[in-house]
Design a protein around this motif. Structure first.
Motif, PDB file in Angstrom:
ATOM      1  N   GLY A  21       0.821  -1.196   0.000  1.00  0.00           N
ATOM      2  CA  GLY A  21       0.000   0.000   0.000  1.00  0.00           C
ATOM      3  C   GLY A  21       0.857   1.249   0.000  1.00  0.00           C
ATOM      4  N   GLU A  22       0.256   2.369   0.426  1.00  0.00           N
ATOM      5  CA  GLU A  22       0.969   3.641   0.393  1.00  0.00           C
ATOM      6  C   GLU A  22       2.001   3.688   1.516  1.00  0.00           C
ATOM      7  OE1 GLU A  22      -0.311   8.240  -0.191  1.00  0.00           O
ATOM      8  OE2 GLU A  22      -1.073   7.233   1.578  1.00  0.00           O
ATOM      9  N   ARG A  23       3.214   4.158   1.172  1.00  0.00           N
ATOM     10  CA  ARG A  23       4.285   4.280   2.168  1.00  0.00           C
ATOM     11  C   ARG A  23       4.714   5.743   2.216  1.00  0.00           C
ATOM     12  NH1 ARG A  23      10.123   2.609   1.528  1.00  0.00           N
ATOM     13  NH2 ARG A  23      10.938   2.477   3.657  1.00  0.00           N
ATOM     14  N   ILE A  24       4.655   6.341   3.423  1.00  0.00           N
ATOM     15  CA  ILE A  24       4.992   7.760   3.559  1.00  0.00           C
ATOM     16  C   ILE A  24       6.316   7.890   4.304  1.00  0.00           C
ATOM     17  CG2 ILE A  24       4.241   9.988   4.493  1.00  0.00           C
ATOM     18  CD1 ILE A  24       1.363   8.884   4.408  1.00  0.00           C
ATOM     19  N   VAL A  25       7.236   8.620   3.690  1.00  0.00           N
ATOM     20  CA  VAL A  25       8.538   8.867   4.331  1.00  0.00           C
ATOM     21  C   VAL A  25       8.526  10.289   4.868  1.00  0.00           C
ATOM     22  CG1 VAL A  25      11.045   8.935   4.021  1.00  0.00           C
ATOM     23  CG2 VAL A  25       9.660   7.274   2.737  1.00  0.00           C
ATOM     24  N   ALA A  26       8.783  10.422   6.192  1.00  0.00           N
ATOM     25  CA  ALA A  26       8.701  11.746   6.831  1.00  0.00           C
ATOM     26  C   ALA A  26      10.094  12.294   7.121  1.00  0.00           C
ATOM     27  CB  ALA A  26       7.913  11.645   8.134  1.00  0.00           C
ATOM     28  N   ASN A  27      10.154  13.607   7.302  1.00  0.00           N
ATOM     29  CA  ASN A  27      11.430  14.202   7.721  1.00  0.00           C
ATOM     30  C   ASN A  27      11.473  14.316   9.254  1.00  0.00           C
ATOM     31  OD1 ASN A  27       9.984  16.460   8.522  1.00  0.00           O
ATOM     32  ND2 ASN A  27      10.216  17.457   6.509  1.00  0.00           N
ATOM     33  N   ALA A  28      12.537  14.925   9.774  1.00  0.00           N
ATOM     34  CA  ALA A  28      12.753  14.956  11.234  1.00  0.00           C
ATOM     35  C   ALA A  28      11.782  15.860  11.976  1.00  0.00           C
ATOM     36  CB  ALA A  28      14.194  15.407  11.534  1.00  0.00           C
ATOM     37  N   SER A  29      10.994  16.630  11.238  1.00  0.00           N
ATOM     38  CA  SER A  29      10.086  17.554  11.913  1.00  0.00           C
ATOM     39  C   SER A  29       8.814  16.879  12.411  1.00  0.00           C
ATOM     40  CB  SER A  29       9.710  18.719  10.985  1.00  0.00           C
ATOM     41  OG  SER A  29       8.877  18.234   9.940  1.00  0.00           O
ATOM     42  N   VAL A  30       8.641  15.612  12.039  1.00  0.00           N
ATOM     43  CA  VAL A  30       7.427  14.929  12.474  1.00  0.00           C
ATOM     44  C   VAL A  30       7.389  14.857  14.009  1.00  0.00           C
ATOM     45  CG1 VAL A  30       8.415  12.611  12.364  1.00  0.00           C
ATOM     46  CG2 VAL A  30       5.962  12.911  12.102  1.00  0.00           C
ATOM     47  N   LYS A  31       6.236  15.154  14.578  1.00  0.00           N
ATOM     48  CA  LYS A  31       6.114  15.249  16.025  1.00  0.00           C
ATOM     49  C   LYS A  31       5.824  13.869  16.616  1.00  0.00           C
ATOM     50  CE  LYS A  31       3.414  17.354  19.699  1.00  0.00           C
ATOM     51  NZ  LYS A  31       2.126  17.965  20.005  1.00  0.00           N
ATOM     52  N   GLU A  32       6.737  13.410  17.483  1.00  0.00           N
ATOM     53  CA  GLU A  32       6.520  12.134  18.180  1.00  0.00           C
ATOM     54  C   GLU A  32       5.946  12.434  19.551  1.00  0.00           C
ATOM     55  OE1 GLU A  32       9.173   8.908  18.255  1.00  0.00           O
ATOM     56  OE2 GLU A  32      10.081   9.371  16.331  1.00  0.00           O
ATOM     57  N   TYR A  33       5.039  11.590  20.011  1.00  0.00           N
ATOM     58  CA  TYR A  33       4.417  11.803  21.311  1.00  0.00           C
ATOM     59  C   TYR A  33       5.299  11.210  22.418  1.00  0.00           C
ATOM     60  CZ  TYR A  33       0.363  12.631  18.315  1.00  0.00           C
ATOM     61  OH  TYR A  33      -0.475  13.101  17.348  1.00  0.00           O
ATOM     62  N   ASN A  34       5.408  11.991  23.486  1.00  0.00           N
ATOM     63  CA  ASN A  34       6.160  11.443  24.628  1.00  0.00           C
ATOM     64  C   ASN A  34       5.226  11.059  25.767  1.00  0.00           C
ATOM     65  OD1 ASN A  34       5.418  13.877  25.600  1.00  0.00           O
ATOM     66  ND2 ASN A  34       7.446  14.501  26.330  1.00  0.00           N
ATOM     67  N   GLU A  35       3.945  11.036  25.485  1.00  0.00           N
ATOM     68  CA  GLU A  35       2.969  10.557  26.460  1.00  0.00           C
ATOM     69  C   GLU A  35       1.859   9.872  25.688  1.00  0.00           C
ATOM     70  OE1 GLU A  35       1.187  13.597  28.815  1.00  0.00           O
ATOM     71  OE2 GLU A  35       0.180  12.160  30.143  1.00  0.00           O
ATOM     72  N   ILE A  36       1.408   8.758  26.214  1.00  0.00           N
ATOM     73  CA  ILE A  36       0.345   8.017  25.534  1.00  0.00           C
ATOM     74  C   ILE A  36      -0.971   8.379  26.199  1.00  0.00           C
ATOM     75  CG2 ILE A  36      -0.468   5.732  24.841  1.00  0.00           C
ATOM     76  CD1 ILE A  36       2.435   4.745  25.313  1.00  0.00           C
ATOM     77  N   THR A  37      -1.849   8.967  25.430  1.00  0.00           N
ATOM     78  CA  THR A  37      -3.155   9.362  25.955  1.00  0.00           C
ATOM     79  C   THR A  37      -4.240   8.644  25.164  1.00  0.00           C
ATOM     80  OG1 THR A  37      -3.359  11.208  24.433  1.00  0.00           O
ATOM     81  CG2 THR A  37      -2.233  11.657  26.504  1.00  0.00           C
ATOM     82  N   THR A  38      -5.455   8.776  25.634  1.00  0.00           N
ATOM     83  CA  THR A  38      -6.562   8.141  24.883  1.00  0.00           C
ATOM     84  C   THR A  38      -6.676   8.746  23.489  1.00  0.00           C
ATOM     85  OG1 THR A  38      -8.004   9.692  26.032  1.00  0.00           O
ATOM     86  CG2 THR A  38      -7.935   7.442  26.888  1.00  0.00           C
ATOM     87  N   ASP A  39      -6.264  10.017  23.364  1.00  0.00           N
ATOM     88  CA  ASP A  39      -6.364  10.675  22.050  1.00  0.00           C
ATOM     89  C   ASP A  39      -5.325  10.167  21.059  1.00  0.00           C
ATOM     90  OD1 ASP A  39      -8.428  12.191  22.985  1.00  0.00           O
ATOM     91  OD2 ASP A  39      -7.138  13.858  23.631  1.00  0.00           O
ATOM     92  N   ASN A  40      -4.112   9.906  21.575  1.00  0.00           N
ATOM     93  CA  ASN A  40      -3.051   9.542  20.619  1.00  0.00           C
ATOM     94  C   ASN A  40      -2.686   8.066  20.676  1.00  0.00           C
ATOM     95  OD1 ASN A  40      -1.339   9.093  22.771  1.00  0.00           O
ATOM     96  ND2 ASN A  40      -0.329  11.089  22.636  1.00  0.00           N
ATOM     97  N   ALA A  41      -3.368   7.298  21.537  1.00  0.00           N
ATOM     98  CA  ALA A  41      -2.979   5.896  21.721  1.00  0.00           C
ATOM     99  C   ALA A  41      -3.040   5.118  20.407  1.00  0.00           C
ATOM    100  CB  ALA A  41      -3.874   5.241  22.767  1.00  0.00           C
ATOM    101  N   ALA A  42      -4.015   5.455  19.595  1.00  0.00           N
ATOM    102  CA  ALA A  42      -4.198   4.715  18.342  1.00  0.00           C
ATOM    103  C   ALA A  42      -3.034   4.921  17.375  1.00  0.00           C
ATOM    104  CB  ALA A  42      -5.505   5.149  17.692  1.00  0.00           C
ATOM    105  N   SER A  43      -2.329   6.052  17.571  1.00  0.00           N
ATOM    106  CA  SER A  43      -1.219   6.320  16.644  1.00  0.00           C
ATOM    107  C   SER A  43       0.038   5.533  16.995  1.00  0.00           C
ATOM    108  CB  SER A  43      -0.904   7.821  16.648  1.00  0.00           C
ATOM    109  OG  SER A  43      -0.153   8.151  17.800  1.00  0.00           O
ATOM    110  N   PHE A  44       0.031   4.930  18.193  1.00  0.00           N
ATOM    111  CA  PHE A  44       1.251   4.192  18.594  1.00  0.00           C
ATOM    112  C   PHE A  44       1.302   2.847  17.873  1.00  0.00           C
ATOM    113  CE2 PHE A  44       1.738   7.411  21.700  1.00  0.00           C
ATOM    114  CZ  PHE A  44       3.070   7.366  22.065  1.00  0.00           C
ATOM    115  N   HIS A  45       2.456   2.552  17.368  1.00  0.00           N
ATOM    116  CA  HIS A  45       2.615   1.324  16.598  1.00  0.00           C
ATOM    117  C   HIS A  45       4.061   0.854  16.684  1.00  0.00           C
ATOM    118  CE1 HIS A  45       3.490   4.857  14.130  1.00  0.00           C
ATOM    119  NE2 HIS A  45       4.426   4.096  13.585  1.00  0.00           N
TER     120      HIS A  45
END
Lengths: 229, 397
Positions: free
Chosen positions: B230-254
């Motif tokens: 499928g689609e593969r996205i390559v990001a640069n260093a500006s992408v924001k990583e979460y340093n806390e897992i919340t109910t809002d961002n939990a789904a983004s953790f992989h």
């Protein structure tokens, strides 16, 4: 009270090359209640005689009778019992124990010999003596906190607390100033006069001699030179 | 007899500093071997209890002691990792349960232990406040850890940065405290428990970041590729990583890659019986085997054997010190008697017997020895009473 006959005593063993010291008394009698001063040069045997009379030393020959008892015939335990009950001792250096209170020092004879019973009467007597000698308010203090005169007065109390019939004082004022010398001697004479005790005292202070009933010069007891060696 | 005893007592009271030093020296020298014995015995008992409660440990080949200390007491250096699929491998034998452990990160001085819920049931740990961790990024604290960190359910703790200057390394993760365990008086009390996946997030193996498919993240996208998956996205260093897992961002953790190859530091292996244990150990004893399975009690007993040997040397040294102390005390008494010669002469002159004077002097020695004995017994009793707590605190510190 004290009767000495044909007494001879020798320190050291001249045959082993030791410097000898000898005391020889043919006869000496001291009546009950009498006060006698012993004078003489140092080393003439004054203190030794007090020790012989107290039974601390035993004569080489002759007899020392105190209150009719020949101390040389008693075994060590009976001699000590006799001494603690009948004889009071006052020393030039006071010889108080620094770790005891003044009261405990006065009562010391009761602590070291079972013949004496330490009861309320003994404590009362100690307190009364201390009051008489002006140290009644210092009974709880240590000897180290007392003046020289107060220490000697405490020592006098110790010597008299058992009610002895004979008081032996070895230079009791030797370390005291004139004021304290007067206080201590007054106390000694007053208390022995009251109790009728006999007082034998060694002293180098010639000014005190008129207060004694009799003065004995130890030059009289020196053996002839031939007998010394 | 009471007179001489009274004199002896008064002498010691008057010279109380000297007597006190003597009493303290003698009592300490009498107490030290007994106290050491109590403390070492208590330490050994507590270390053995934990080891005995852990039937088998599986870990990377290497130092059995490091593996045991790390997995049982969360001490020692982090041992070499083994892949997570070792858990499945043990379970596949049908001979034991397997509980993964990841020990390596810390919150302040408290170890972060990545594991599964089964660990709590197996160790008998119960939640005293709050609830168990239910989602990624939550943690449950041991009672001592919660007390020292001053946190309660609803608060948050942050993992310590492991490599400050490594931009691609481990970043601190803010974790919510879901619950606090009841005290168990063991190493679990000072641990911070997380799910093993949360430990991997701390390790940087899993992460969450803004959705690069959204328009707001367009500036972070380097390029988009279409591949067979499928689609593969390559990001640069500006992408924001979460340093806390919340109910809002939990789904983004992989997690990228094969999770079964992710590292754990040990597997707690719990066979139902001795036979299963023996069979398991046999299966993992092959020379080509890349992992080791060991019985922690054997490792701890070896360690304690060394400790007891050292204790023997210390006791022997203490015996020499005791002899020197007693000789010194004897010298003090002898010198004291010499210094008190005039006092002895006075006592003799006023009627004291040599015997009663000897009683005075001997009573002083007896009083000193008696006081020393009582003090040493008191020290030993106190050590016996408080030793367990002290050792627990020592092991917890």
């Amino acid at each position: 009270m004290v009767q000495i006959t044909e007494l001879s005593f020798r320190y050291g063993e001249p045959e082993r090359g030791e410097q000898g010291f000898a005391l020889r008394i043919d006869e000496l009698r001291v009546a009950a209640g009498e006060s006698v001063a012993f004078v003489g040069p140092s080393g003439s045997g004054k203190t030794t005689l007090l020790h012989l009379v107290a039974g601390i030393l035993a004569p080489d020959a002759g007899h020392v009778l105190v209150a009719g008892e020949d101390l040389a015939t008693l075994d060590d335990a009976r001699r000590r019992a006799f001494r603690v009950a009948k004889i009071g001792l006052v020393f030039q250096e006071f010889e108080l124990l620094d770790y005891l209170s003044v009261l405990d020092n006065i009562l010391l004879p009761y602590r070291i010999h079972s013949i004496l019973r330490l009861d309320g009467a003994a404590r009362d007597r100690a307190g009364a003596l201390a009051e008489r000698l002006g140290i009644g308010d210092k009974l709880a203090r240590r000897p180290g906190s007392l003046s020289q005169g107060e220490r000697q007065r405490a020592a006098v109390c110790r010597s008299l607390v058992t009610g002895p019939s004979l008081l032996l004082a070895d230079e009791p004022t030797g370390n005291l100033d004139p004021v304290n010398t007067g206080l201590v001697l007054d106390a000694l004479f007053e208390l022995t006069n009251e109790s009728g005790a006999t007082l034998l005292a060694v002293t180098h202070n010639l000014e005190l001699l008129p207060r004694f009933d009799r003065v004995i010069d130890f030059k009289d007891f020196q053996p002839p030179p031939a007998a010394r060696s | 007899m009471t007179g001489p005893l009274y004199l002896a007592w008064r002498y010691l009271v008057f010279h109380r500093v000297k007597a006190g030093i003597l009493v303290l020296s003698i009592s300490l020298i009498a107490f030290l071997p007994a106290g050491l014995n109590v403390l070492v015995g208590e330490s050994a008992a507590q270390l053995r209890a934990r080891a005995e409660a852990t039937p088998l440990l599986l870990g990377a080949k290497g130092s059995p002691l490091e593996l045991s200390l790390s997995s049982l007491y969360f001490e020692s250096r982090e041992p070499a990792a083994v892949p997570y699929d070792e858990v499945a491998r043990v379970v596949a034998t049908g001979l034991a349960r397997a509980i993964p452990l990841h020990v390596g990160f810390r919150v302040a001085s408290h170890p972060i232990v990545g594991t599964e819920l089964a660990y709590f049931a197996w160790r008998g740990l119960v939640v005293a406040q709050g609830r168990q961790a239910a989602m990624l990024g939550e943690c449950v604290l041991g009672a001592e850890a919660a007390r020292r960190l001053g946190v309660a359910p609803g608060d948050a703790v942050v993992s310590s940065p492991e490599s400050v200057f490594d931009l691609a390394g481990v970043y601190p993760l803010r974790m919510r405290v879901a619950g606090v365990l009841a005290p168990s008086y063991g190493p679990d009390d000072r641990a911070v428990f997380v799910d093993v996946k949360t430990a991997w997030v701390i390790a940087g193996l899993g992460h969450g970041h803004a959705d690069l498919r959204e328009a707001s993240a367009a500036s972070s996208v380097l390029r988009k590729e279409n591949g067979p998956e499928g689609e593969r996205i390559v990001a640069n260093a500006s992408v924001k990583e979460y340093n806390e897992i919340t109910t809002d961002n939990a789904a983004s953790f992989h997690f990228h890659g094969d999770v079964s190859s992710y590292p754990i530091t040990a597997v707690l292996v719990v066979p139902p019986d001795d036979k299963s244990r023996a069979l398991l150990m046999g299966r993992y004893s092959a020379p080509e085997e890349t992992v080791q399975v060991l019985r922690p009690i054997g490792v701890i007993d070896d360690l304690l054997g060394t400790v007891f040997t050292v204790q023997g040397y210390i006791v022997a040294a203490l015996a020499l010190v005791a002899a020197a102390t007693l000789a010194t005390a004897g010298l003090v008494f002898a010198l004291s008697i010499r210094l008190r010669r005039r006092e002895v002469e006075t006592l003799v002159k006023i009627g004291g017997s040599r015997g009663s004077i000897a009683v005075v002097l001997a009573a002083e020695v007896v009083f000193v020895l008696l006081c020393s004995g009582v003090l040493a017994a008191g020290f030993t009793l106190a050590t016996e009473r408080l030793g367990g707590t002290a050792i627990r605190n020592l092991l917890l510190s």
